[in-house]
Design an enzyme around this catalytic site. Structure first.
Site, PDB file in Angstrom:
ATOM      1  CG  ASP A   1     -13.952  -3.479   5.760  1.00 59.58           C
ATOM      2  OD1 ASP A   1     -15.168  -3.511   5.984  1.00 59.58           O
ATOM      3  OD2 ASP A   1     -13.473  -3.066   4.686  1.00 59.58           O
TER       4      ASP A   1
ATOM      5  CB  CYS B   1      -6.997  -2.319   8.407  1.00 64.00           C
ATOM      6  SG  CYS B   1      -8.672  -1.645   8.233  1.00 64.00           S
ATOM      7  CB  SER B   2      -6.361  -0.523   3.868  1.00 63.20           C
ATOM      8  OG  SER B   2      -5.384  -1.523   3.701  1.00 63.20           O
ATOM      9  CG  ASP B   3     -10.232   1.729   2.963  1.00 61.72           C
ATOM     10  OD1 ASP B   3      -9.598   2.680   2.475  1.00 61.72           O
ATOM     11  OD2 ASP B   3     -10.547   0.713   2.324  1.00 61.72           O
TER      12      ASP B   3
ATOM     13  CG  ASN C   1      -2.224  -0.740   0.948  1.00 63.02           C
ATOM     14  OD1 ASN C   1      -3.210  -0.182   0.514  1.00 63.02           O
ATOM     15  ND2 ASN C   1      -2.197  -2.042   1.208  1.00 63.02           N
ATOM     16  N   GLY C   2       2.087   1.155   0.516  1.00 66.80           N
ATOM     17  CA  GLY C   2       2.995   2.296   0.476  1.00 66.80           C
ATOM     18  C   GLY C   2       3.326   2.703  -0.941  1.00 66.80           C
TER      19      GLY C   2
END
Length: 831
Positions: A433, A428-430, A313-314
């Site tokens: 979730d 987490c990412s967003d 994701n980076g």
């Protein structure tokens, strides 16, 4: 006859609509309020159970009514929004040798497979060369994926019947007050911050997001460190994906340690981007309270993703924190997979359970000699081949590994807060979730209040609803756009680097030219059983701590069904902002009210209650060791359709509920028997009282009859003594009901008399009723007063009688005859 299965706990007000009355097609007794039939098929077979009946597509569900029992078949009845996929299957997809023996293999049928999000796979067989299957199939494709949010059944109720006394915002404020009332005082309108610095006055309530301009997916009111200003919040929000900056979710009232949440930081590929406001905010989550007896507090930054995913994701602008940029912090990775991995894992588990259950969609009805589908020939569930067991172990192990990772991560977070008084930031990412799963599960372990019915509701509304878990995307239902329209995808408020491992959320465009198929495909890609996994984790904790929770595993399964059904407005849309835009709170019924009424209908023996709950013994945090967190398949949810007898798992809870049902039935039978006994006793007492009254009346009548008989005998003797012939007659028309007695006699006259010797003397005597005369008996008067009374009897009329003027007997005579009698016969006798 059962009309709506388990959906009748609440009375739904029906809006009078002539169109709905015309479209019920003879199914009125099975439909809910405002439920309409859009398509129908007759003579349809449910291959799972080899049962024939009528299948109907309504605006709420796929309804299957048995032709034999005239009742709703629960397996074949599924809410439309619970349907995940529709398949137009052929006989090659369902093996002929596995079909029921009643199925005519020479008569081909048109088959329709329905796959549900609740682990249900059902197959309907329609009559060939008819339009029934096409009509049902087209209606299902149309109504399972509505293009407009307001086409959902939840909006069909009368808004005037919706309870508006309490809103989610007010309930969130109430929960904030419960959590942080010890940290800062409150005023009549909510919380306010004191100007002087206090030891425990560390946090404040801010309304900087009241218009959702700071973060569109966060609630309107946030808890933040007191040392952080609203300007700092604006600056820090630009450094997090989706502007989801670190916000406090839970606080330990004793130590002041907090549990916070956010999304991934936008550090970039080289992890060299920094934000001073973000670093200041994260550091303020763990205030250093100097106590020589305690070590300095530590801040843990927990990244729910695998390390490799975070680094990937980076490359897209995201990434993870570096402990060197956040003093006294430690960064950990939990290795929990993304939404797509979870969705695929559940799908494989569902296929296997369906293929090898005792009630399978291929028509098999035996749990011992099951025949596998085309993907696994010859395997069995009960004692099957090695390949079958290996495949099941692989599929089950894959899913249970995901559950175990979430359990271990949440337990570790709870342990750091409870045992070290450390603060923890989770993302987490967003941040909506895996973050929500971990935060909500850790709160459940830390706070006993969340293990009650009221606390469970507060926890879900706080961490799942208020903090923006995208229910609409994860369940594949429409939501609202920013201008108030309805789309399948809402373009979230963008920010630089708002990326995740999952596909980015895109809009269908303002023109709405994108096809409905593409919209369905997009939502299908973003659907995932995130909430189901969290409930599965709670079910594992219920098995580990059977006395720590007020609710049962059955409650968790019913709760998940309510969410899937979209019958209520609580879990529609993707955020608090969208629910406010669409007006679901004021237009749709509340699921919490439904569940509360459902529990109330069954009393203390309702299966939602945990019979072993012991609040006093579990009023502290639960910190299970990692070795104890070995999950098993949750039978109450995963096996309830394919293996109903085994779905209870043979646990103590199921046995207790079974025994409690029998006990409740026996108590009810006892109450009915006691009620009948009381009725019989009352009737017997009433009959006995009536009998006693009849006896008294009979005795009184007998006494009166004997008295009248004696009087009549005396009168008769008196009349006969003068040679009269007595005739009795009753005049019913007279009010005083007198008895008339007439007699006649002939006396010999003297030879020299001038009267006619043959003249007859007629005397009429009237006897008055006893009630109209004196109670003084004539015999007593005669015996006591009459001087002429002798042992031989009364000498009257040969002597003067003292009772001549008796009030018992009135003589009504012919006075002429009476005069002759007295003159010629010397009636009164010699002196």
């Amino acid at each position: 006859m059962e009309s709506s299965g388990s959906w009748d706990a609440i009375v739904w007000n029906q809006i009078e609509d002539p169109r709905s009355r015309r479209s019920t097609q003879g199914m009125e007794e099975y439909l809910l309020e405002d439920e309409e039939v859009h398509a129908q098929g007759h003579g349809v077979n449910l291959l799972n159970t080899d049962e024939a009946g009528i299948v109907s597509v309504t605006n709420f569900r796929l309804l299957f009514v048995s032709q034999a029992t005239k009742s709703i078949v629960e397996l074949g009845t599924i809410p439309l929004t619970t349907i995940e996929k529709l398949n137009d299957v052929s006989l090659q997809d369902v093996k002929l040798q596995s079909l029921p023996h009643k199925y005519d293999k020479n008569q081909p049928r048109e088959l329709l497979q329905v796959i549900g999000k609740d682990m249900r796979v059902i197959v309907f067989a329609f009559r060939p060369r008819t339009k029934q299957k096409n009509e049902v199939f087209d209606a299902l494709r149309r109504y399972t994926k509505p293009a407009n949010l307001w086409e959902l059944y939840a909006f069909s109720c009368d808004p005037s019947t919706v309870d508006k006394t309490s809103s989610p915002k007010s309930r969130l404020l109430k929960e904030y007050e419960r959590l942080f009332s010890k940290q800062f005082p409150k005023s009549g309108s909510g919380f306010e911050v004191e100007k002087d610095s206090m030891h425990k006055n560390l946090w404040r309530l801010t309304t900087v997001n009241s218009s959702y301009s700071l973060c569109s997916t966060y609630p309107s009111q946030l808890i933040v460190p007191k040392s952080i200003s609203d300007e700092d919040l604006w600056l820090a929000s630009t450094f997090r994906a989706g502007r989801r900056l670190p916000i406090i979710s839970w606080c330990d009232p004793g130590s002041g340690a907090v549990l916070a949440r956010s999304s991934q930081p936008l550090v970039g590929l080289m992890m060299n981007f920094r934000n001073n406001a973000d670093e200041k905010l994260v550091s303020a989550l763990c205030p250093q309270i100097f106590d020589p007896k305690k070590p300095p507090r530590k801040l843990y930054i927990v990244d729910a993703r695998p390390r490799a995913n975070a680094l990937a994701n980076g490359a897209k602008g995201g990434g993870s924190e570096s402990s060197s940029n956040y003093p006294k912090s430690e960064v950990l990775f939990l290795g929990i997979q993304n939404i797509h991995t979870m969705r695929d894992s559940l799908s494989r588990l569902r296929d296997y359970v369906d293929a090898h259950g005792s009630i399978s969609s291929n028509g098999t009805s035996s749990a011992v000699s099951l025949v596998g589908d085309r993907r696994n020939r010859g395997s069995t569930w009960g004692g099957g081949s090695l390949n079958s067991m290996t495949q099941f172990s692989s599929m089950l192990g894959e899913w249970l590994n995901h559950i175990q990772n979430i359990l271990v991560g949440a337990s570790w977070i709870a342990a750091q807060i409870a045992q070290e008084s450390a603060s923890v930031l989770v993302h987490c990412s967003d941040g909506w979730d895996r973050t929500t799963q971990l935060i909500a599960l850790a709160c459940l372990l830390l706070d006993p209040y969340y293990r009650t019915f009221d606390g469970f509701q507060a926890l879900v509304e706080k961490d799942w609803l208020a903090f923006g878990h995208p229910f609409a995307e994860r369940m594949g239902i429409p939501t609202v756009t920013e201008n108030g329209g309805s789309q399948y995808e809402l373009l979230r408020q963008p920010s630089v680097g708002n990326l995740s491992s999952s596909p980015s959320r895109t809009s269908l465009g303002s023109s709405g030219s994108s096809s409905n198929t593409s919209a369905q495909s997009q939502t299908s890609n973003n659907s995932s059983p995130i909430l189901l996994q969290w409930l599965d984790c709670i079910a594992q904790l219920l098995r580990l701590y059977p006395s720590a929770f007020e609710f049962s595993s059955k409650f968790l399964a019913d709760f998940m069904d309510c969410v899937f059904s979209c019958r209520f407005g609580n879990f529609l849309c993707n955020s608090e902002r969208e629910r406010e835009q669409s007006g679901v709170t004021s237009s749709c019924n509340c699921m919490w009210t439904y569940l509360a009424d459902l529990r109330a209908s069954g009393g203390s023996y309702h299966e939602h209650f945990n019979p072993f709950y012991d609040a006093a013994s579990y009023d502290a945090p639960l910190v299970p060791p990692a070795a104890a967190l070995a999950p098993t398949l949750w039978p109450q949810f995963y096996l309830r359709w394919t293996c109903p007898p085994e779905s209870q798992g043979g646990g103590l809870e199921s046995h207790w509920h079974s025994m409690s049902k029998k006990y409740a039935a026996s108590v009810k039978a006892k109450e009915i028997a006691e009620s009948r006994s009381r009725d019989i006793k009352m009737r017997m007492e009433s009959m006995l009282a009536d009998l006693q009254r009849e006896r008294r009346a009979s005795s009184s009548a007998l006494a009166m009859a004997q008295k009248a008989r004696r009087e009549n005998a005396a009168i008769k003797r008196a009349i006969q003594s003068i040679g009269c012939e007595v005739n009795f007659s009753i005049n019913e028309n007279q009010v005083d009901r007198t008895e008339e007695m007439s007699y006649s006699f002939r006396r010999e006259a003297d030879a020299g008399s001038q009267q006619d010797d043959n003249a007859d003397l007629s005397v009429s005597i009237s006897a008055i009723e006893d009630g109209l005369v004196s109670d003084t008996p004539s015999d007593q008067v005669c015996e006591s007063l009459c001087p002429l009374r002798t042992r031989e009897g009364c000498r009257w009329p040969h002597a003067a009688c003292a009772q001549l003027g008796s009030q018992f007997v009135g003589l009504k005579a012919n006075f002429d005859a009476f005069d002759r009698l007295s003159i010629e016969d010397c009636y009164f006798g010699p002196e």
